[in-house]
Design an enzyme around this catalytic site. Structure first.
Site, mmCIF file in Angstrom:
data_model
loop_
_atom_site.group_PDB
_atom_site.id
_atom_site.type_symbol
_atom_site.label_atom_id
_atom_site.label_comp_id
_atom_site.label_asym_id
_atom_site.label_seq_id
_atom_site.Cartn_x
_atom_site.Cartn_y
_atom_site.Cartn_z
ATOM 1 N N LYS A 175 -20.920 -59.746 12.330
ATOM 2 C CA LYS A 175 -20.960 -59.108 11.007
ATOM 3 C C LYS A 175 -20.523 -60.139 9.977
ATOM 4 O O LYS A 175 -19.798 -61.076 10.322
ATOM 5 C CB LYS A 175 -19.988 -57.922 10.979
ATOM 6 C CG LYS A 175 -20.287 -56.915 9.907
ATOM 7 C CD LYS A 175 -21.383 -55.937 10.294
ATOM 8 C CE LYS A 175 -21.793 -55.073 9.127
ATOM 9 N NZ LYS A 175 -22.735 -54.016 9.510
ATOM 10 N N ASP A 234 -26.507 -54.451 4.928
ATOM 11 C CA ASP A 234 -25.472 -53.420 5.097
ATOM 12 C C ASP A 234 -25.151 -52.975 3.669
ATOM 13 O O ASP A 234 -25.994 -53.164 2.770
ATOM 14 C CB ASP A 234 -24.231 -53.997 5.812
ATOM 15 C CG ASP A 234 -23.225 -52.921 6.211
ATOM 16 O OD1 ASP A 234 -23.481 -52.174 7.175
ATOM 17 O OD2 ASP A 234 -22.171 -52.788 5.549
HETATM 18 P P1 NDP Z 1 -25.908 -48.795 0.720
HETATM 19 O O1 NDP Z 1 -25.244 -49.898 -0.037
HETATM 20 O O2 NDP Z 1 -27.370 -48.671 0.696
HETATM 21 O O3 NDP Z 1 -25.286 -47.388 0.286
HETATM 22 C C1 NDP Z 1 -23.924 -47.130 0.402
HETATM 23 C C2 NDP Z 1 -23.654 -45.748 -0.180
HETATM 24 O O4 NDP Z 1 -22.296 -45.406 0.077
HETATM 25 C C3 NDP Z 1 -23.811 -45.691 -1.681
HETATM 26 O O5 NDP Z 1 -24.160 -44.396 -2.058
HETATM 27 C C4 NDP Z 1 -22.424 -46.061 -2.170
HETATM 28 O O6 NDP Z 1 -22.134 -45.624 -3.482
HETATM 29 C C5 NDP Z 1 -21.564 -45.337 -1.161
HETATM 30 N N1 NDP Z 1 -20.286 -46.035 -1.004
HETATM 31 C C6 NDP Z 1 -20.093 -47.345 -0.698
HETATM 32 N N2 NDP Z 1 -18.791 -47.646 -0.671
HETATM 33 C C7 NDP Z 1 -18.151 -46.491 -0.950
HETATM 34 C C8 NDP Z 1 -16.788 -46.148 -1.064
HETATM 35 N N3 NDP Z 1 -15.824 -47.063 -0.870
HETATM 36 N N4 NDP Z 1 -16.506 -44.854 -1.340
HETATM 37 C C9 NDP Z 1 -17.475 -43.934 -1.534
HETATM 38 N N5 NDP Z 1 -18.790 -44.206 -1.437
HETATM 39 C C10 NDP Z 1 -19.116 -45.465 -1.157
HETATM 40 O O7 NDP Z 1 -25.377 -48.958 2.226
HETATM 41 P P2 NDP Z 1 -26.005 -48.362 3.565
HETATM 42 O O8 NDP Z 1 -26.589 -47.034 3.303
HETATM 43 O O9 NDP Z 1 -26.812 -49.430 4.185
HETATM 44 O O10 NDP Z 1 -24.694 -48.226 4.473
HETATM 45 C C11 NDP Z 1 -23.887 -47.040 4.487
HETATM 46 C C12 NDP Z 1 -23.027 -47.037 5.742
HETATM 47 O O11 NDP Z 1 -23.875 -47.064 6.899
HETATM 48 C C13 NDP Z 1 -22.079 -48.218 5.910
HETATM 49 O O12 NDP Z 1 -20.913 -47.777 6.589
HETATM 50 C C14 NDP Z 1 -22.856 -49.156 6.817
HETATM 51 O O13 NDP Z 1 -22.013 -50.038 7.520
HETATM 52 C C15 NDP Z 1 -23.515 -48.149 7.744
HETATM 53 N N6 NDP Z 1 -24.688 -48.621 8.460
HETATM 54 C C16 NDP Z 1 -25.783 -49.117 7.778
HETATM 55 C C17 NDP Z 1 -26.890 -49.517 8.492
HETATM 56 C C18 NDP Z 1 -28.148 -49.950 7.800
HETATM 57 O O14 NDP Z 1 -29.152 -50.138 8.511
HETATM 58 N N7 NDP Z 1 -28.177 -50.091 6.490
HETATM 59 C C19 NDP Z 1 -26.907 -49.531 9.967
HETATM 60 C C20 NDP Z 1 -25.762 -48.894 10.563
HETATM 61 C C21 NDP Z 1 -24.691 -48.506 9.819
HETATM 62 P P3 NDP Z 1 -22.116 -46.689 -4.696
HETATM 63 O O15 NDP Z 1 -23.548 -46.934 -5.030
HETATM 64 O O16 NDP Z 1 -21.346 -45.999 -5.754
HETATM 65 O O17 NDP Z 1 -21.418 -47.902 -4.176
#
Ligand code: NDP
Length: 449
Positions: free
Chosen positions: A129, A169
């Site tokens: 990572k 991510d």
């Molecule tokens: P994105 O950046 O596309 O979206 C993240 C979302 O979560 C946004 O809506 C963001 O809001 C919100 N968010 C981020 N940080 C916080 C926080 N501290 N508190 C509240 N809301 C928060 O990321 P992903 O959708 O790719 O990833 C989301 C999760 O899924 C993560 O934990 C990631 O590790 C996990 N994941 C992702 C994969 C992938 O293929 N993308 C694979 C497996 C796991 P805002 O816009 O306001 O920041």
């Protein structure tokens, strides 16, 4: 206390003593190590080979300076990282996160989780990572490009299609992967399509990669419900987040007949009693890069509430946390259970605290842990690597069918392993044990590594 419990406690204690500030890493190490005790008891030679001490130590940690210039011509400095955790099963594989909260503890937690998750997919990938404390939010495209170029100039020395293959991510989507790939090609003077995954389709990304984590989560939850004679159709679903994982989880949940009533970002959450209008969420988040509160401007029946944690007070049958780590604490878990939630599927990594997981499991809530339930994203990333090696592309339907099979296998492996080790129904223990035994056996077969 049993010998193996003592062994686990000593290893966990050693981690805290060595790096007392790495709380997220301690938490995930505790989750994994305390659930694999039955496997340690069955295989006492693991302890003799000090396999736990070896597993919790990353093979390599890289930290570097990233200097770039903003649109005002001012110099900015960020910190970049890559944690190459474990290569027992293949090249290090895992995403890059760009978020101000990024530090070594968070990346070690994610890299450790990734090692086991990647084993569950059955595909030839190790765990890693990386990322940076850079915040893409509010930056122009040119600023993001200059940051990505500077970041990749250093990272390029440490990655390669047979060495380490990053992906997206939080904060790293198609735009960032595009800039990173362009710079890798330029610096290395080589077209290695398989060095990054999540690429654009025109430069050999895989069909269905964008959808894979969210779709995979729903395939897993569907298997888990059907195993209990239940169905997704007609269920009310609470989703957090509105990024890549959340959007495609909502899409698949709706396709499977469920009604999704919430989504959120880090400022607040939307409750739409008519069901979330996904086209509007995509327009806000994917096209305009806006804030989720804009939703109510076009959907007056919906409510916007400041503060993202309130999303767990909404009543629903299934909760799908898809935003970030530790978003469901014990208090939120208690509210969900009191409101009658029947199943929780983790789309984000470690969204539930250890206390929250215990509360769900103690109250007969079906619980799909992240490393199993969200493995669809990395699984399709590995399929992207396969297609890049073949210099060939599968159709959307072919990739989606493989994803469905992989998620079914992960569910069945976790379920049968939990039964074999005396904890039927515990998919946390089942998925941890099945992947731990595989990694441990390879490490032993490979000698002192
Ligand atoms: P994105 O950046 O596309 O979206 C993240 C979302 O979560 C946004 O809506 C963001 O809001 C919100 N968010 C981020 N940080 C916080 C926080 N501290 N508190 C509240 N809301 C928060 O990321 P992903 O959708 O790719 O990833 C989301 C999760 O899924 C993560 O934990 C990631 O590790 C996990 N994941 C992702 C994969 C992938 O293929 N993308 C694979 C497996 C796991 P805002 O816009 O306001 O920041």
């Amino acid at each position: 206390m049993s010998i193996m419990k003592n062994y686990v406690n000593n290893v966990l204690g050693g981690l805290i003593e060595k790096d007392p500030e790495q709380r997220e890493f301690h938490s995930t190490a505790k989750e994994v190590l305390t659930t694999i005790i039955p496997a340690l008891e069955k295989n006492p030679h693991y302890k003799e080979a000090r396999i736990l001490e070896r597993l919790v130590e990353p093979e390599r940690v890289i930290s570097f300076r990233v200097v770039w210039e903003d649109d005002k011509g001012e110099v900015q400095v960020n910190r970049g990282y890559r944690v190459q955790f474990n290569s027992a099963r293949g090249p290090y594989k895992g995403g890059l996160r760009f978020h101000p909260s990024v530090n070594l503890s968070i990346l070690k937690f994610l890299g450790f989780e990734q090692t086991f998750k990647n084993v569950l997919t059955g595909l030839p990938i190790g765990g890693g990572k990386g990322g940076s404390d850079f915040d893409p939010k509010g930056k122009s495209d040119r600023e993001v490009m200059r940051f990505c170029q500077s970041f990749m100039t250093e990272l390029s020395r440490h990655i390669g299609q047979d060495l380490d293959v990053p992906a997206g991510d939080i904060g790293v989507g198609g735009r960032e992967i595009g800039y990173l790939f362009g710079q890798y090609k330029r610096v290395c003077n080589s077209y290695e399509a398989g060095v990054l995954t999540g690429k654009g389709l025109e430069y050999w990304g895989s069909l269905a990669r964008t959808e894979a984590t969210g779709y995979g989560l729903l395939y897993f939850v569907k298997n888990m419900l059907e195993d209990q004679g239940r169905s997704l159709a007609g269920q009310t679903v609470i989703v957090s987040g509105s990024g890549n994982v959340a959007i495609y989880a909502i899409q698949k949940a709706q396709e499977l007949g469920a009604k999704v009533v919430t989504c959120s970002d880090s400022n607040g959450y939307i409750y739409d009693p008519n069901g979330i209008d996904l086209a509007e969420v995509k327009a806000i988040k994917e096209v305009r890069r806006g804030r989720i509160k804009e939703y109510v401007a076009t959907h007056p029946q919906a409510e916007y509430h400041e503060g993202c944690s309130g999303v767990w007070s909404v009543k629903g049958d299934i909760a799908l946390p898809c935003a970030t780590q530790n978003e469901i604490d014990l208090e939120a878990a208690k509210i969900l259970v009191a409101n009658g939630v029947k199943a929780v599927g983790e789309g984000a990594n470690m969204p539930s605290t250890l206390e929250a997981i215990a509360h769900f499991q103690g109250n007969q809530v079906l619980f799909a842990p992240a490393k199993a339930a969200n493995a669809g994203g990395v699984a399709v990333s590995a399929l992207e690597m396969s297609q890049n090696s073949l210099r060939y592309r599968w159709t959307f339907e072919e990739v989606d069918a493989k994803l469905k099979d992989i998620m079914k296998n992960i569910f069945e492996d976790a379920k049968s392993t939990a039964e074999e080790y005396g904890c039927p129904g515990d998919l946390v223990a089942g998925s941890n044990i099945v992947s731990f035994v595989k990694v441990a056996d390879i490490m032993l077969a490979n000698g002192l590594v």
